[in-house]
Write a protein that holds these residues in place. Structure first.
Motif, mmCIF file in Angstrom:
data_model
loop_
_atom_site.group_PDB
_atom_site.id
_atom_site.type_symbol
_atom_site.label_atom_id
_atom_site.label_comp_id
_atom_site.label_asym_id
_atom_site.label_seq_id
_atom_site.Cartn_x
_atom_site.Cartn_y
_atom_site.Cartn_z
ATOM 1 N N ASP A 50 -12.964 -5.216 18.211
ATOM 2 C CA ASP A 50 -12.643 -5.633 19.578
ATOM 3 C C ASP A 50 -11.860 -6.943 19.576
ATOM 4 O OD1 ASP A 50 -13.915 -3.456 20.845
ATOM 5 O OD2 ASP A 50 -15.855 -4.449 20.717
ATOM 6 N N CYS A 51 -10.797 -6.986 18.785
ATOM 7 C CA CYS A 51 -9.993 -8.199 18.664
ATOM 8 C C CYS A 51 -8.559 -7.952 19.109
ATOM 9 C CB CYS A 51 -9.993 -8.699 17.213
ATOM 10 S SG CYS A 51 -11.568 -9.432 16.670
ATOM 11 N N ALA A 52 -7.883 -9.045 19.465
ATOM 12 C CA ALA A 52 -6.454 -9.001 19.780
ATOM 13 C C ALA A 52 -5.725 -9.980 18.876
ATOM 14 C CB ALA A 52 -6.209 -9.348 21.239
ATOM 15 N N LEU A 53 -4.716 -9.480 18.154
ATOM 16 C CA LEU A 53 -3.866 -10.321 17.314
ATOM 17 C C LEU A 53 -2.491 -10.330 17.955
ATOM 18 C CD1 LEU A 53 -6.209 -9.243 15.419
ATOM 19 C CD2 LEU A 53 -4.603 -9.518 13.539
ATOM 20 N N ILE A 68 -10.209 -2.824 10.711
ATOM 21 C CA ILE A 68 -9.701 -3.234 12.015
ATOM 22 C C ILE A 68 -10.010 -2.103 12.980
ATOM 23 C CG2 ILE A 68 -7.679 -3.989 13.298
ATOM 24 C CD1 ILE A 68 -6.438 -4.858 10.630
ATOM 25 N N ILE A 69 -10.900 -2.373 13.929
ATOM 26 C CA ILE A 69 -11.467 -1.313 14.764
ATOM 27 C C ILE A 69 -11.394 -1.732 16.229
ATOM 28 C CG2 ILE A 69 -13.541 0.069 15.221
ATOM 29 C CD1 ILE A 69 -14.411 -0.615 12.310
ATOM 30 N N ASP A 70 -10.985 -0.789 17.086
ATOM 31 C CA ASP A 70 -10.926 -1.048 18.538
ATOM 32 C C ASP A 70 -10.192 -2.342 18.836
ATOM 33 O OD1 ASP A 70 -12.354 1.243 19.558
ATOM 34 O OD2 ASP A 70 -14.177 0.364 18.742
ATOM 35 N N SER A 71 -9.004 -2.484 18.290
ATOM 36 C CA SER A 71 -8.258 -3.736 18.392
ATOM 37 C C SER A 71 -6.791 -3.475 18.690
ATOM 38 C CB SER A 71 -8.397 -4.542 17.093
ATOM 39 O OG SER A 71 -9.749 -4.925 16.861
ATOM 40 N N VAL A 72 -6.085 -4.535 19.121
ATOM 41 C CA VAL A 72 -4.658 -4.443 19.377
ATOM 42 C C VAL A 72 -3.938 -5.502 18.545
ATOM 43 C CG1 VAL A 72 -4.968 -3.525 21.701
ATOM 44 C CG2 VAL A 72 -4.753 -5.994 21.382
ATOM 45 N N LEU A 73 -2.773 -5.117 18.010
ATOM 46 C CA LEU A 73 -1.908 -6.029 17.271
ATOM 47 C C LEU A 73 -0.558 -6.005 17.966
ATOM 48 C CD1 LEU A 73 -4.061 -4.789 15.156
ATOM 49 C CD2 LEU A 73 -2.490 -5.638 13.415
ATOM 50 N N ARG A 74 -0.144 -7.132 18.514
ATOM 51 C CA ARG A 74 1.084 -7.185 19.286
ATOM 52 C C ARG A 74 1.984 -8.285 18.763
ATOM 53 N NH1 ARG A 74 -1.871 -6.156 25.104
ATOM 54 N NH2 ARG A 74 -2.150 -3.916 24.798
ATOM 55 N N GLY A 75 3.208 -7.891 18.414
ATOM 56 C CA GLY A 75 4.193 -8.857 17.966
ATOM 57 C C GLY A 75 3.870 -9.513 16.644
ATOM 58 N N VAL A 76 3.046 -8.859 15.805
ATOM 59 C CA VAL A 76 2.752 -9.443 14.492
ATOM 60 C C VAL A 76 3.995 -9.325 13.618
ATOM 61 C CG1 VAL A 76 0.278 -8.981 14.648
ATOM 62 C CG2 VAL A 76 1.779 -7.285 13.605
ATOM 63 N N ARG A 77 4.122 -10.247 12.675
ATOM 64 C CA ARG A 77 5.311 -10.265 11.827
ATOM 65 C C ARG A 77 4.898 -10.751 10.446
ATOM 66 N NH1 ARG A 77 4.387 -14.550 14.664
ATOM 67 N NH2 ARG A 77 4.844 -16.638 13.873
ATOM 68 N N GLY A 78 5.623 -10.289 9.432
ATOM 69 C CA GLY A 78 5.314 -10.778 8.096
ATOM 70 C C GLY A 78 5.961 -9.942 7.017
ATOM 71 N N VAL A 79 6.081 -10.541 5.853
ATOM 72 C CA VAL A 79 6.617 -9.882 4.674
ATOM 73 C C VAL A 79 5.526 -9.892 3.598
ATOM 74 C CG1 VAL A 79 8.354 -9.987 2.853
ATOM 75 C CG2 VAL A 79 8.980 -10.560 5.208
ATOM 76 N N SER A 94 1.982 -2.848 18.462
ATOM 77 C CA SER A 94 3.222 -2.813 19.234
ATOM 78 C C SER A 94 4.143 -3.945 18.810
ATOM 79 C CB SER A 94 2.931 -2.904 20.742
ATOM 80 O OG SER A 94 2.228 -4.079 21.059
ATOM 81 N N ASP A 95 5.431 -3.614 18.742
ATOM 82 C CA ASP A 95 6.505 -4.581 18.465
ATOM 83 C C ASP A 95 6.275 -5.370 17.182
ATOM 84 O OD1 ASP A 95 7.857 -3.870 20.846
ATOM 85 O OD2 ASP A 95 6.508 -5.160 21.993
ATOM 86 N N ALA A 96 5.793 -4.694 16.155
ATOM 87 C CA ALA A 96 5.585 -5.346 14.856
ATOM 88 C C ALA A 96 6.907 -5.468 14.114
ATOM 89 C CB ALA A 96 4.584 -4.549 14.022
ATOM 90 N N GLY A 116 9.152 -1.865 17.492
ATOM 91 C CA GLY A 116 9.210 -2.688 16.297
ATOM 92 C C GLY A 116 9.924 -2.015 15.146
ATOM 93 N N LYS A 117 9.895 -2.689 14.014
ATOM 94 C CA LYS A 117 10.580 -2.219 12.815
ATOM 95 C C LYS A 117 9.723 -2.548 11.594
ATOM 96 C CE LYS A 117 14.927 -2.647 10.238
ATOM 97 N NZ LYS A 117 16.181 -3.420 10.088
ATOM 98 N N ILE A 118 9.553 -1.551 10.733
ATOM 99 C CA ILE A 118 8.755 -1.726 9.524
ATOM 100 C C ILE A 118 9.606 -1.286 8.338
ATOM 101 C CG2 ILE A 118 6.604 -1.177 8.344
ATOM 102 C CD1 ILE A 118 5.380 -0.480 11.023
ATOM 103 N N ASP A 119 9.944 -2.234 7.485
ATOM 104 C CA ASP A 119 10.778 -1.959 6.326
ATOM 105 C C ASP A 119 9.923 -1.790 5.074
ATOM 106 O OD1 ASP A 119 13.377 -2.274 7.606
ATOM 107 O OD2 ASP A 119 12.919 -4.412 7.706
#
Length: 214
Positions: A50-53, A68-79, A94-96, A116-119
């Protein structure tokens, strides 16, 4: 084709996280992480419930075997984010903006990846069940040896995808804006494609069976 069962994430009132760096095997429940920089931190084996990142930086962050359970990840970024062996269940992404994400051996169940985009994601030997990709770009995604069941790719661009030794059941590629399969064209049993996609993939199918088209 059986329909994808989508997550129904209903977050409780969240508490802003102010606890500093992440911890391995940490337990995070009902928290909001906003604009956090987790570069090169390790939360291996941690649980996020029940987390939001939101807009978090994940450069070389280690989340192997995390849940990671019952959670949202919005606009996360990283290599180089390490999610190997992780479990994502009832999650909305969304929008990763991610590159070189390690998801080999991960389990994704009732997950939506929107925009988003995932390379270069490494999904080797991962298990995807009830996963919907929507309006995102996947560049050189490696699904070698993965299991895909009830997976859709609506309005997605799939570039140089590797389906080697992939096992598919009720995988719907018809909604994809573009499908470019670099390897594993012979592993599409269990998937459905459109007539237009069949024409686009015809040269690859012909090459697979040794037919020369002139």
């Amino acid at each position: 084709m059986r329909a994808v069962r989508r997550p129904a994430v209903r977050l409780p009132e969240l508490v802003a996280y102010d606890g500093g760096e992440l911890e391995e095997d940490g337990d995070y429940d009902g928290l909001e992480f906003a604009d956090a920089d987790w570069a090169r931190q390790s939360a291996r084996g941690a649980r996020f419930m029940d987390c939001a990142l939101r807009r978090c930086g994940l450069d070389e962050t280690v989340l192997g075997r995390a849940r990671i359970i019952d959670s949202v990840l919005r606009g996360v970024r990283g290599v180089g984010t390490d999610l190997s062996g992780a479990t994502l269940r009832d999650v909305e992404v969304s929008d990763a903006r991610l590159g070189g994400t390690q998801l080999h051996g991960a389990v994704l169940e009732r997950v939506v990846v929107r925009g988003g985009k995932i390379d270069f994601p490494n999904l080797r030997s991962a298990k995807l069940r009830d996963v919907a990709f929507e309006g995102c770009v996947l560049i050189e995604a490696d699904f070698a040896g993965a299991e895909l069941e009830r997976v859709t790719f609506d309005d997605c661009t799939l570039a140089r995808i590797d389906f080697s030794e992939t096992r598919m059941k009720d995988v719907d590629l018809r909604g994809a804006a573009a499908v470019d399969i670099a390897r594993g064209i012979d592993r599409l049993s269990g998937a459905v494609i459109s007539t237009a996609q069949l024409m686009d993939l015809a040269p690859a199918f012909a090459a697979q069976v040794g037919v020369r088209v002139e």
